[in-house]
Design a protein around this motif. Structure first.
Motif, PDB file in Angstrom:
ATOM      1  N   ARG A 158       0.828  -1.213   0.000  1.00 16.64           N
ATOM      2  CA  ARG A 158       0.000   0.000   0.000  1.00 16.64           C
ATOM      3  C   ARG A 158       0.857   1.255   0.000  1.00 16.64           C
ATOM      4  N   GLU A 159       1.933   1.256   0.768  1.00 16.74           N
ATOM      5  CA  GLU A 159       2.809   2.425   0.806  1.00 16.74           C
ATOM      6  C   GLU A 159       3.408   2.693  -0.569  1.00 16.74           C
TER       7      GLU A 159
ATOM      8  N   TYR B  87       0.697   4.135  -2.906  1.00 15.94           N
ATOM      9  CA  TYR B  87       0.443   5.553  -2.649  1.00 15.94           C
ATOM     10  C   TYR B  87       1.595   6.418  -3.144  1.00 15.94           C
TER      11      TYR B  87
ATOM     12  N   SER C  94       1.093   9.485  -5.782  1.00 13.17           N
ATOM     13  CA  SER C  94       1.551  10.836  -5.434  1.00 13.17           C
ATOM     14  C   SER C  94       2.688  11.325  -6.320  1.00 13.17           C
TER      15      SER C  94
END
Length: 372
Positions: free
Chosen positions: A285-286, A289, A293
């Motif tokens: 998930r990191e 993201y 971004s």
């Protein structure tokens, strides 16, 4: 039958339990609302537009359930739900399988040293959030397990997304588990699914597998060597990083442990305009993201191939060896491969594979859902 009703227009509340005990004040309020309802019915007003709501179990479960009042020939006063599924919420007993799942979640959590409360109510102002099992995990994490099994009809669960959002807004991570494929294929929350099993199998300390709802996010660079088509919809290469979900299996006990420890987390994965919700590792998930971004930049100009190089996908594709079974078509059959890539019928990703009805169906989805 409901035990409480609330009329939005007049703001009148009626307690039918007190009414059944002979409370004259409740009888007067009931008769007022009954006359209003009769007049609305004579004017052709639909039940959902009369403003009479269930103020009991439905409200506790954050369900908007419309009602109407009636008087029987023996003088008995009753409040009736418009929909049967709302009516059953007041009468349907909890199944043994449901209780077994609650017991298993609580046992696994407490074995790890965390607290777990069944049928827990979290105050939220004038109302509360009712959770099948609330696990207090590491670092203040609160995982709200909701068990939804086959006993509920397929047209139910109108408020899953609203309930999940309300829980998240109050610091509870919703974790919905089911044994029904029709629920697991929804994307209103992060559903996980296991096989339909009897209560004694669910409750005992053997292996209980989660067959959908947990995935890995493969990160890849959209260049000329990419196996997947560009997720932005172009036929060329955009030289950015993308992610593609891949189904993974996990044991139910491990899912309970790792969600409470923060090692497995919910994610909302965008596919075009759609949002797919499932569970992934915190690392996946990191990284996802970071891609959204822009932390993982597009390929630098120096890294791009020479101008004469083609940006199209390679003509030689890796050979896929898929083992046919009684439930799955032979995906290695040439009839199951089409030259034209079209959006998968389930997830929307572009695929060359076709199912038995010649509908686009990507390898990921056929592995996850095991459909014929």
């Amino acid at each position: 039958m409901a035990n409480k009703v609330h009329h939005l227009t007049t703001n009148i509340h009626v307690d039918l339990i007190k009414l059944a005990r002979g409370d004259a004040r409740e009888a007067v309020k009931f008769d007022i609302l009954y006359e209003i309802g009769q007049q609305d019915a004579a004017n052709g007003v639909l039940v959902a537009d009369r403003g009479l709501l269930c103020d009991g179990d439905c409200k506790e479960n954050n369900v908007v359930a419309w009602m109407y009042l009636r008087k029987k020939s023996n003088g008995r006063r009753e409040a009736v739900h418009e929909r049967r599924e709302d009516e059953r919420r007041h009468t349907a007993p909890m199944s043994d399988e449901h209780k077994a799942y609650q017991a298993r979640v609580a046992r696994v959590a407490t074995t790890e040293g965390w607290s777990a409360d069944t049928e827990f109510r979290t105050p939220t102002g004038r109302t509360w959030i009712k959770t099948d099992v609330l696990v207090q995990g590491a670092g203040g994490l609160r995982i709200g397990w909701e068990i939804q099994l086959s006993a509920t009809e397929s047209d139910g669960l109108r408020s899953v997304r609203a309930r999940a959002q309300k829980a998240a807004a109050h610091g509870i991570t919703p974790a919905w588990h089911t044994d029904r494929a029709s629920y697991a294929n929804r994307h209103d929350t992060q559903w996980t699914r296991s096989d339909n099993l009897p209560a004694d199998v669910i409750e005992k300390a053997g292996e209980l597998r989660v067959i959908s709802g947990y995935r890995a996010l493969e990160t890849w660079r959209c260049d000329a060597r990419a196996v997947y088509p560009c997720v932005d919809g172009g036929w060329g290469s955009c030289w950015k990083y993308h992610t593609t979900p891949r189904p993974l299996g996990i044991l139910f006990d491990d899912l309970v442990r790792k969600t409470a420890s923060g090692l497995i987390v919910p994610v909302e994965h965008k596919v075009g305009r759609d949002i797919h919700r499932f569970w992934v590792t915190d690392t996946d998930r990191e990284r996802y993201y970071d891609i959204l971004s822009g932390a993982l930049p597009a390929m630098d100009a120096e890294e791009k191939p020479a101008a004469h190089a083609s940006s199209n996908a390679p003509t030689c594709r890796p050979q896929m060896t898929l083992v046919p079974s009684q439930r799955n078509p032979d995906w290695s059959d040439s009839e199951r491969w089409a030259r034209e890539m079209r959006a998968c019928r389930t997830c929307g990703l572009y695929a060359n594979l076709r199912d038995l009805q010649v509908n686009p169906f990507c390898e990921l989805c056929q592995e996850e859902h095991q459909l014929t």
